[in-house]
Design a protein around this motif. Structure first.
Motif, mmCIF file in Angstrom:
data_model
loop_
_atom_site.group_PDB
_atom_site.id
_atom_site.type_symbol
_atom_site.label_atom_id
_atom_site.label_comp_id
_atom_site.label_asym_id
_atom_site.label_seq_id
_atom_site.Cartn_x
_atom_site.Cartn_y
_atom_site.Cartn_z
ATOM 1 N N GLY A 93 0.797 -1.215 0.000
ATOM 2 C CA GLY A 93 0.000 0.000 0.000
ATOM 3 C C GLY A 93 0.827 1.260 0.000
ATOM 4 N N MET A 94 2.143 1.098 -0.129
ATOM 5 C CA MET A 94 3.064 2.241 -0.098
ATOM 6 C C MET A 94 2.790 3.136 1.107
ATOM 7 S SD MET A 94 3.428 3.258 -4.120
ATOM 8 C CE MET A 94 4.016 2.063 -5.326
ATOM 9 N N GLY A 95 2.609 2.488 2.227
ATOM 10 C CA GLY A 95 2.370 3.228 3.466
ATOM 11 C C GLY A 95 0.964 3.053 3.967
ATOM 12 N N THR A 96 0.078 3.997 3.651
ATOM 13 C CA THR A 96 -1.250 4.008 4.267
ATOM 14 C C THR A 96 -2.404 3.802 3.288
ATOM 15 O OG1 THR A 96 -1.352 6.420 4.040
ATOM 16 C CG2 THR A 96 -0.460 5.550 6.101
ATOM 17 N N ASN A 97 -2.117 3.538 2.011
ATOM 18 C CA ASN A 97 -3.173 3.392 1.010
ATOM 19 C C ASN A 97 -3.715 1.958 1.031
ATOM 20 O OD1 ASN A 97 -4.786 3.211 -1.308
ATOM 21 N ND2 ASN A 97 -3.554 4.748 -2.373
ATOM 22 N N ALA A 98 -4.798 1.752 1.782
ATOM 23 C CA ALA A 98 -5.349 0.406 1.955
ATOM 24 C C ALA A 98 -5.897 -0.149 0.640
ATOM 25 C CB ALA A 98 -6.445 0.430 3.020
ATOM 26 N N GLY A 99 -6.546 0.700 -0.163
ATOM 27 C CA GLY A 99 -7.088 0.247 -1.439
ATOM 28 C C GLY A 99 -5.995 -0.251 -2.367
ATOM 29 N N LEU A 100 -4.870 0.449 -2.411
ATOM 30 C CA LEU A 100 -3.737 0.033 -3.240
ATOM 31 C C LEU A 100 -3.165 -1.286 -2.745
ATOM 32 C CD1 LEU A 100 -1.738 0.721 -5.526
ATOM 33 C CD2 LEU A 100 -0.356 1.955 -3.823
ATOM 34 N N ALA A 101 -3.091 -1.461 -1.438
ATOM 35 C CA ALA A 101 -2.585 -2.713 -0.863
ATOM 36 C C ALA A 101 -3.471 -3.885 -1.271
ATOM 37 C CB ALA A 101 -2.522 -2.603 0.657
ATOM 38 N N ILE A 102 -4.791 -3.696 -1.216
ATOM 39 C CA ILE A 102 -5.727 -4.759 -1.598
ATOM 40 C C ILE A 102 -5.583 -5.082 -3.084
ATOM 41 C CG2 ILE A 102 -8.181 -5.308 -1.881
ATOM 42 C CD1 ILE A 102 -8.673 -3.714 0.717
ATOM 43 N N MET A 103 -5.519 -4.055 -3.923
ATOM 44 C CA MET A 103 -5.371 -4.279 -5.359
ATOM 45 C C MET A 103 -4.083 -5.048 -5.667
ATOM 46 S SD MET A 103 -5.213 -1.533 -8.505
ATOM 47 C CE MET A 103 -3.507 -1.076 -8.148
ATOM 48 N N ASN A 104 -2.984 -4.665 -5.037
ATOM 49 C CA ASN A 104 -1.712 -5.344 -5.279
ATOM 50 C C ASN A 104 -1.717 -6.777 -4.757
ATOM 51 O OD1 ASN A 104 -0.411 -3.281 -6.654
ATOM 52 N ND2 ASN A 104 0.290 -2.277 -4.784
ATOM 53 N N ALA A 105 -2.483 -7.019 -3.682
ATOM 54 C CA ALA A 105 -2.634 -8.396 -3.195
ATOM 55 C C ALA A 105 -3.320 -9.254 -4.250
ATOM 56 C CB ALA A 105 -3.429 -8.413 -1.889
ATOM 57 N N GLY A 106 -4.331 -8.682 -4.910
ATOM 58 C CA GLY A 106 -4.991 -9.395 -5.999
ATOM 59 C C GLY A 106 -4.060 -9.642 -7.165
ATOM 60 N N ILE A 107 -3.222 -8.659 -7.479
ATOM 61 C CA ILE A 107 -2.252 -8.807 -8.572
ATOM 62 C C ILE A 107 -1.264 -9.929 -8.269
ATOM 63 C CG2 ILE A 107 -0.324 -7.673 -9.753
ATOM 64 C CD1 ILE A 107 -1.941 -5.059 -9.567
ATOM 65 N N ILE A 108 -0.889 -10.075 -6.993
ATOM 66 C CA ILE A 108 -0.001 -11.184 -6.604
ATOM 67 C C ILE A 108 -0.634 -12.515 -6.986
ATOM 68 C CG2 ILE A 108 0.891 -12.465 -4.613
ATOM 69 C CD1 ILE A 108 1.513 -9.803 -3.292
ATOM 70 N N ASN A 109 -1.935 -12.680 -6.683
ATOM 71 C CA ASN A 109 -2.615 -13.924 -7.025
ATOM 72 C C ASN A 109 -2.670 -14.142 -8.533
ATOM 73 O OD1 ASN A 109 -3.225 -15.168 -4.592
ATOM 74 N ND2 ASN A 109 -5.109 -14.014 -4.290
ATOM 75 N N ILE A 110 -2.899 -13.065 -9.299
ATOM 76 C CA ILE A 110 -2.943 -13.189 -10.757
ATOM 77 C C ILE A 110 -1.575 -13.614 -11.300
ATOM 78 C CG2 ILE A 110 -3.233 -11.905 -12.909
ATOM 79 C CD1 ILE A 110 -5.355 -10.215 -11.441
ATOM 80 N N ILE A 111 -0.513 -13.021 -10.768
ATOM 81 C CA ILE A 111 0.847 -13.404 -11.183
ATOM 82 C C ILE A 111 1.116 -14.869 -10.843
ATOM 83 C CG2 ILE A 111 3.311 -13.032 -10.724
ATOM 84 C CD1 ILE A 111 2.628 -10.058 -10.302
ATOM 85 N N LEU A 112 0.712 -15.293 -9.649
ATOM 86 C CA LEU A 112 0.895 -16.697 -9.246
ATOM 87 C C LEU A 112 0.119 -17.630 -10.168
ATOM 88 C CD1 LEU A 112 0.642 -16.388 -5.345
ATOM 89 C CD2 LEU A 112 2.711 -16.832 -6.686
ATOM 90 N N ALA A 113 -1.074 -17.192 -10.604
ATOM 91 C CA ALA A 113 -1.876 -18.006 -11.526
ATOM 92 C C ALA A 113 -1.150 -18.183 -12.853
ATOM 93 C CB ALA A 113 -3.239 -17.341 -11.743
ATOM 94 N N ILE A 114 -0.600 -17.091 -13.376
ATOM 95 C CA ILE A 114 0.121 -17.152 -14.655
ATOM 96 C C ILE A 114 1.358 -18.035 -14.543
ATOM 97 C CG2 ILE A 114 1.426 -15.787 -16.335
ATOM 98 C CD1 ILE A 114 -0.478 -13.427 -15.639
ATOM 99 N N VAL A 115 2.091 -17.866 -13.450
ATOM 100 C CA VAL A 115 3.310 -18.667 -13.236
ATOM 101 C C VAL A 115 2.959 -20.143 -13.106
ATOM 102 C CG1 VAL A 115 5.200 -19.139 -11.637
ATOM 103 C CG2 VAL A 115 4.626 -16.772 -12.233
ATOM 104 N N SER A 116 1.922 -20.461 -12.324
ATOM 105 C CA SER A 116 1.544 -21.869 -12.108
ATOM 106 C C SER A 116 1.085 -22.509 -13.410
ATOM 107 C CB SER A 116 0.454 -21.982 -11.039
ATOM 108 O OG SER A 116 -0.745 -21.351 -11.459
ATOM 109 N N LEU A 117 0.333 -21.757 -14.221
ATOM 110 C CA LEU A 117 -0.118 -22.293 -15.509
ATOM 111 C C LEU A 117 1.068 -22.522 -16.438
ATOM 112 C CD1 LEU A 117 -2.723 -23.051 -16.988
ATOM 113 C CD2 LEU A 117 -2.788 -20.728 -17.919
#
Length: 408
Positions: A369-393
């Protein structure tokens, strides 16, 4: 030769193994006692009082690894029973003592007991059950753990009416699990179950090789990859849990209570997903993993862009169902490729990845979240899962291509 187990006995074993998964998650069921304890121990800081919950996780993480070593000395059943005895005895000490140090020590000992038994809740499913039934039970374990933990939390809440001490009597519910393990669960080393597990694994690996999915037994590289996957998956999952209340306030979506209700809906959805894992895995096989990661990732990325509370509810419920496909797949995969002797150790390693991921989530959330941006932290958490999906596939296709090339 393996002893033939009747259908009724098999169901009793299933009940015992699934109830052991409730023990795994039971540390937090008495969180509501913290305010009462704070009043009873005014000389203790709130941080110290809250250690009553977190100290359990610390010792669980340590003794999850030690469990694999103890299994080598005394076997899987005896290790599970030892863990249950320690957990059962230590968990009720806060109900009968009024010394904070003694209570804190008892909670640390509870962590030792849970840590010893925890890996066996998973590896023993792989000992007694195979193929589609094992996959189904891997999904059931997370669903039953969620239901059982919710039930224990409710009972603890009712006991809290009498006093915060009384709430700790809820841990007497460990006793039926202990009794079942003593009298119902066969000893894998003596009943021939380990030999049968090895034979079934050989059949599964031969079948997989014919389908172009050949994997060596006890592949340490795969175990490391699955552990890393567990670590990052738990980070992504817990970042959402930690940051959701703050995001609701920052984005004016709702109150922290609304965020809590959304997360409760996610937990209920994971129960549904746990029961669905077996049938979905039977249809899709290893593709369940990228499907779960991608679906969960997309849902989480949508959350910061949602303009209404109901949309957040909808995508969060889908996220809960999709996310609950990931962890059962990982532990089912470990059971598929691990020998009977190595399975408890490999399961322990993956569980350490899970616990560390949950522990690191607050720090990862701040970074994402680059500090205090909770929405950005949540979005980046989702991006982590998408990256893991691409890597696993990509890994799935690479392994399949390599196996086909080897056969040619």
């Amino acid at each position: 030769m393996a002893k033939v187990i009747s259908k009724f006995h098999s169901w009793l074993i299933i009940i015992a193994l699934l109830s052991l998964n409730i023990v795994e998650q039971a540390a937090s069921v008495i969180n509501a006692t913290i305010p009462g304890m704070a009043k009873s121990f005014p000389n203790e800081t709130l941080v110290n009082i809250e250690l009553v919950t977190t100290v359990v996780s610390i010792f669980v993480t340590i003794f999850v690894l030690i469990s694999g070593v103890i299994v080598k000395w005394i076997g899987q059943k005896r290790t599970a029973i030892l863990g249950l005895v320690i957990a059962s005895a230590s968990s009720i000490i806060p109900a009968i003592v009024n010394n904070f140090t003694a209570i804190l020590v008892s909670r640390a000992i509870l962590g030792i007991g849970i840590g010893l038994a925890n890996p066996l809740a998973i590896s023993l499913i792989g000992v007694f059950f195979y193929g589609d039934q094992r996959a189904k039970l891997m999904g059931w374990r997370s669903a039953i753990a969620g239901i059982g933990t919710a039930a224990m939390t409710f009972v603890a809440g009712q006991l809290l009416v009498f006093s915060w001490h009384a709430a700790y009597w809820v841990y007497l519910l460990f006793i039926p699990t202990l009794v079942l393990f003593i009298f119902v669960v066969p000893d894998p080393e003596k009943s021939g179950a380990l030999q049968r597990q090895e034979a079934e694994q050989e059949k599964e690996m031969a079948k997989a090789a014919k389908q172009g999915n050949e994997v060596k037994k006890n592949p340490i590289g795969l175990i490391i990859l699955l552990t890393l996957l567990t670590f990052f998956t738990l980070i992504a999952m817990m970042v959402v849990a930690v940051k959701l209340p703050t995001y609701f306030v920052q984005a004016h979506i709702g109150t922290p209570t609304d965020a809590s209700n959304v997360w409760s809906a996610v937990n209920l959805a994971t129960v549904v997903g746990g029961f669905l894992f077996g049938p979905i895995y039977k249809k899709l096989g290893k593709y369940v993993l990228p499907l779960g990661l991608l679906s969960a990732g997309i849902c989480v990325v949508i959350v910061p862009f949602a303009s209404s509370l109901w949309l957040v509810y909808t995508v969060s419920i889908i996220d809960g169902i999709a996310g609950s496909l990931i962890i059962p797949y990982i532990f089912n995969r470990i059971s598929e490729v691990s020998s009977a002797k190595k399975a408890p150790l490999f399961t322990s390693i993956a569980l350490v990845g899970s616990n560390l991921g949950a522990f690191m989530a607050p720090y990862a959330g701040e970074l994402l979240g680059m500090g205090t941006n909770a929405g950005l932290a949540i979005m980046n958490a989702g991006i982590i899962n998408i990256i893991l999906a691409i890597v696993s596939l990509a890994v799935i296709f690479m392994l399949r291509k390599a196996t086909v090339a080897k056969r040619i």
